[in-house]
Design a protein around this motif. Structure first.
Motif, PDB file in Angstrom:
ATOM      1  N   VAL A   1       4.878  13.697   7.065  1.00 19.52           N
ATOM      2  CA  VAL A   1       4.749  13.051   8.369  1.00 19.52           C
ATOM      3  C   VAL A   1       3.781  13.827   9.259  1.00 19.52           C
TER       4      VAL A   1
ATOM      5  N   GLU B   1      11.778   2.531  13.172  1.00 21.30           N
ATOM      6  CA  GLU B   1      11.609   2.902  14.580  1.00 21.30           C
ATOM      7  C   GLU B   1      11.108   1.725  15.396  1.00 21.30           C
TER       8      GLU B   1
ATOM      9  N   GLN C   1     -12.541  17.801   5.856  1.00 18.25           N
ATOM     10  CA  GLN C   1     -11.337  17.773   6.670  1.00 18.25           C
ATOM     11  C   GLN C   1     -10.196  17.265   5.791  1.00 18.25           C
TER      12      GLN C   1
ATOM     13  N   LEU D   1       1.066   6.913  -6.517  1.00 19.56           N
ATOM     14  CA  LEU D   1      -0.123   7.646  -6.943  1.00 19.56           C
ATOM     15  C   LEU D   1      -0.007   9.121  -6.612  1.00 19.56           C
TER      16      LEU D   1
ATOM     17  N   PHE E   1      -4.883  14.838   7.184  1.00 21.61           N
ATOM     18  CA  PHE E   1      -4.904  13.424   7.579  1.00 21.61           C
ATOM     19  C   PHE E   1      -5.678  12.567   6.591  1.00 21.61           C
TER      20      PHE E   1
ATOM     21  N   PRO F   1      -8.124  21.080  11.825  1.00 22.28           N
ATOM     22  CA  PRO F   1      -9.364  21.413  12.534  1.00 22.28           C
ATOM     23  C   PRO F   1      -9.228  22.659  13.408  1.00 22.28           C
ATOM     24  N   ILE F   2      -7.975  22.970  13.829  1.00 24.07           N
ATOM     25  CA  ILE F   2      -7.801  24.182  14.630  1.00 24.07           C
ATOM     26  C   ILE F   2      -7.315  25.333  13.752  1.00 24.07           C
TER      27      ILE F   2
ATOM     28  N   PHE G   1       0.827  -1.194   0.000  1.00 20.05           N
ATOM     29  CA  PHE G   1       0.000   0.000   0.000  1.00 20.05           C
ATOM     30  C   PHE G   1       0.867   1.252   0.000  1.00 20.05           C
TER      31      PHE G   1
ATOM     32  N   GLY H   1      -1.049  11.942   9.209  1.00 20.19           N
ATOM     33  CA  GLY H   1      -1.595  11.164  10.319  1.00 20.19           C
ATOM     34  C   GLY H   1      -0.989   9.762  10.355  1.00 20.19           C
ATOM     35  N   ASN H   2      -0.145   9.445   9.367  1.00 21.08           N
ATOM     36  CA  ASN H   2       0.610   8.191   9.355  1.00 21.08           C
ATOM     37  C   ASN H   2      -0.255   6.953   9.548  1.00 21.08           C
ATOM     38  N   LEU H   3      -1.412   6.920   8.860  1.00 16.95           N
ATOM     39  CA  LEU H   3      -2.306   5.774   9.006  1.00 16.95           C
ATOM     40  C   LEU H   3      -1.938   4.689   8.013  1.00 16.95           C
ATOM     41  N   ARG H   4      -1.632   3.505   8.499  1.00 18.53           N
ATOM     42  CA  ARG H   4      -1.292   2.433   7.565  1.00 18.53           C
ATOM     43  C   ARG H   4      -2.528   2.063   6.742  1.00 18.53           C
ATOM     44  N   LEU H   5      -2.316   1.719   5.498  1.00 21.79           N
ATOM     45  CA  LEU H   5      -3.373   1.373   4.549  1.00 21.79           C
ATOM     46  C   LEU H   5      -4.291   2.543   4.216  1.00 21.79           C
ATOM     47  N   ARG H   6      -3.922   3.740   4.633  1.00 22.33           N
ATOM     48  CA  ARG H   6      -4.748   4.870   4.245  1.00 22.33           C
ATOM     49  C   ARG H   6      -3.930   6.090   3.820  1.00 22.33           C
TER      50      ARG H   6
END
Lengths: 276, 366
Positions: free
Chosen positions: A217, A239, A136, A66, A139, A122-123, A59, A221-226
């Motif tokens: 980074v 790490e 939003q 992409l 992320f 968001p802030i 991914f 949001g460093n979300l795996r698979l997203r």
């Protein structure tokens, strides 16, 4: 053309400086790069491939590609347009604009990430307005794309604008005199001359996007698979102590960069040969 | 390679110079272009593959989970697959986990900034309280979960090099000059905050003397040679050869021990803190149709199968009787928890802020 080729008389004396250079470059550049591949080969091909076919790794590589394609595509258009406007139009604040569009080269990428969060998060200034609408960008892949567009913006410009600036205006004037519109002039006179610059600029943008880390980074949001790009994956795995997994993807990324760089080199050489 | 390219180019240029007769094809140029475009298209196809129509498997539901650093393996290898199997048997639906693991402070900051976490597992309740402060959570809602939101525990231990060359037997020895301590960074790591409580609290419990406890904490921090962003990153640094000792979760060491790849030795302090890891459900990130799935997952975390998985991976279960199944758990004569120090808000204020930040840090010049 043969006269341009430098004489070979001084060749014998070049041994010492060249060896000094190599001794310096070896630990500085060559050995670290080689170690990626040596380390990747050590566990054997099976474990290398095993690390690569992990869904997260796949991914991350695909997502990075992409994003790089999208970044290259958008910035190729936007960068060329910017270069065209800055080069062909005279207006107040042109110099200032010229500096601003090149700014991303000088700004640390982490700062880019922070600034994007402070605008779209968001802030953030705009993010606060978007939040009630359920939008939003941070992320999400959109946030990653925004960061990459920002960071790689000047590369297209740098490749195209010099060519535009150098371009003889007589061709354009000739085109106008026979009744060509601005668009026709651009399409049939300017664009063909830009081909080399467009190509190398797009490639540079692609390569930089592929390796972007600092801004990504923060905004991904460093979300795996997203939203985890390949560099983020390498960092996270390293790490976590999964050095083999990290290194397998690092080797792929390094190989891709080599190939890109090689193609880029070929193109620029051909360009200089043509113009020189 | 460059050489051959040059050679070809020269040749093709010669062709140019000779003006190719109409109808003759520059094969080399054609080949090069074909290779380039084929490579580009295949790269694009590879990247797009999972999203191409027809290749996509039946739509799966997703849960977004953020966890602190050392949870990576147990969740990815143990808990997630177990729940996926469980849920599929119950409902026939496939569930995919979107997850991210980093220092507890890091993920807390990310959640405050708005990452779409539905469930977060934090290293310490303090980070959950920060989420309340920043209005991410409407209140201390995790206290309504089983065990007041505490998922599992693990004591803080000392990891030394094989053979224990520095003769470390307890926290007090870490304050000796010449011992290099690898410590996670309290700014981003929950583990680091637990470690500070362990370093200070163990002495306080033994001696009852705040001055002695302060000296111990100060001595250890004078020896800190490397600070990493998370407990896991600190372990990686230690494994890469930094320092003589690492203060970390027992689980970190047991996980490697169970896989026979622990290249260090565990020293159990006489007295140390049991860290308690808090599960937080974030309602504002959960769409109504997700509620049932998220609740089922959270309930599953405290089920016996899940707790057994945690024990297998070196976490101490909140169900004491399950812990007997892991023979590697060491004996700690005098364990304590944060409630012995008055709970997190007080411990944070009195120990981390007032003692560590305002007295230890200035003294060691940071």
């Amino acid at each position: 053309m043969n006269a341009v080729i430098p004489t070979r008389a001084r060749r014998t004396t070049s041994l010492l400086p060249v060896s000094i250079l190599l001794v310096v470059l070896l630990p500085l550049l060559l050995m670290p790069l080689a170690s990626i591949f040596i380390f990747a080969g050590r566990g054997g091909l099976a474990s290398f491939l095993d690390a690569l076919i992990q869904p997260d790794a796949q991914f991350a590589l695909r997502f990075s590609l992409l994003i790089a394609f999208a970044t290259a595509l958008v910035n190729a258009g936007l960068g060329t347009y910017t270069a065209y406007v800055l080069s062909k139009y005279r207006f107040r604040g042109r110099e200032a604009l010229n500096v601003i569009v090149n700014l991303p080269v000088a700004i640390p990428t982490v700062v880019v990430g922070t600034s994007l969060l402070l605008l779209w998060g968001p802030i953030g200034l705009l993010g606060q307005l978007l939040e009630p609408l359920g939008l939003q960008p941070m992320f999400t892949p959109v946030g990653v794309l925004l960061a990459h567009l920002f960071v790689t913006f000047p590369y297209m410009l740098g490749a195209v604008k010099p060519v535009l600036d150098e371009l003889e205006s007589t061709y354009e004037e000739a085109a106008y005199t026979i009744g060509a519109s601005r668009w026709q002039t651009f399409r049939f006179v300017i664009l063909p001359a830009l081909r080399g610059g467009l190509f190398s600029g797009t490639l540079l943008t692609f390569a930089h996007s592929l390796g972007e880390f600092g801004a990504t980074v923060l905004v991904s949001g460093n979300l795996r698979l997203r939203t985890q790009t390949a560099p983020l994956y390498i960092f996270a795995q390293f790490e976590a102590g999964n050095i083999e997994t990290a290194n397998a993807v690092a080797a792929v990324l390094a190989t891709l960069s080599f190939v890109l760089f090689f193609v880029l080199l070929q193109v620029t050489q051909r360009q200089t040969e043509r113009t020189g | 390679m460059v050489k051959s390219g040059k050679f070809f180019r020269k040749r093709s240029m010669r062709f140019h110079a000779q003006r190719l007769p109409y109808g003759l094809i520059n094969w080399h140029l054609l080949l090069r272009r074909t290779v380039f475009w084929l490579a580009l298209i295949s790269l694009g196809l590879y990247a797009l593959w999972p999203w191409l129509p027809g290749t996509q498997a039946a739509r799966t539901r997703t849960i977004v989970v953020y966890g602190f650093s050392i949870l990576g393996e147990v969740m990815n290898e143990g808990i997630f697959p177990a729940f996926q199997a469980d849920w599929e048997v119950q409902t026939g639906e496939k569930v995919e986990f979107i997850s991210s693991f980093a220092g507890s402070g890091t993920i807390t900051n990310q959640i405050i900034l708005g990452v779409p976490a539905e469930v977060a597992i934090l290293s310490l309740e303090l980070d959950a309280l920060r989420l309340v402060d920043k209005r991410v959570l409407p209140g201390s809602i995790w206290r309504d979960l089983p065990h007041a939101g505490v998922l599992n525990r693990t004591p803080f231990i000392i990891l030394v090099r094989l053979g224990n060359p520095k003769n470390i037997t307890d926290f007090a020895d870490l304050a000796q000059p010449g011992v290099g301590v690898v410590h996670p960074d309290p700014l981003t790591s929950g583990g680091a905050q637990w470690a500070i409580l362990a370093e200070y609290g163990s002495s306080l419990r033994r001696t009852g003397d705040e001055a002695v406890a302060f000296e111990q904490l100060l001595g250890i921090w004078k020896n800190v040679v490397a600070q990493a962003a998370s407990a896991r990153a600190a372990r990686t640094q230690f494994e890469n050869g930094f320092g003589d000792v690492l203060i970390t979760y027992e689980q970190e060491a047991l996980y490697d021990l169970a896989r026979a790849r622990l290249k260090a030795q565990i020293v159990y302090p006489h007295s140390t803190i049991l860290s308690e890891h808090t599960v937080v459900v974030i309602p504002k990130n959960i769409r109504p149709e997700q509620r049932e799935l998220v609740d089922a997952f959270v309930a599953f975390l405290w089920s016996e199968p899940a707790q057994r998985i945690f024990v297998e991976y070196g976490f101490r279960s909140t169900e004491e009787e399950l812990n007997a199944s892991n023979p590697n758990f060491g004996v700690i004569p005098e364990p304590f928890t944060v409630s012995n120090l008055g709970g997190w808000p007080q411990a944070k204020r009195q120990i981390i802020e007032t003692i560590w930040k305002e007295r230890v840090l200035p003294e060691i010049g940071r």
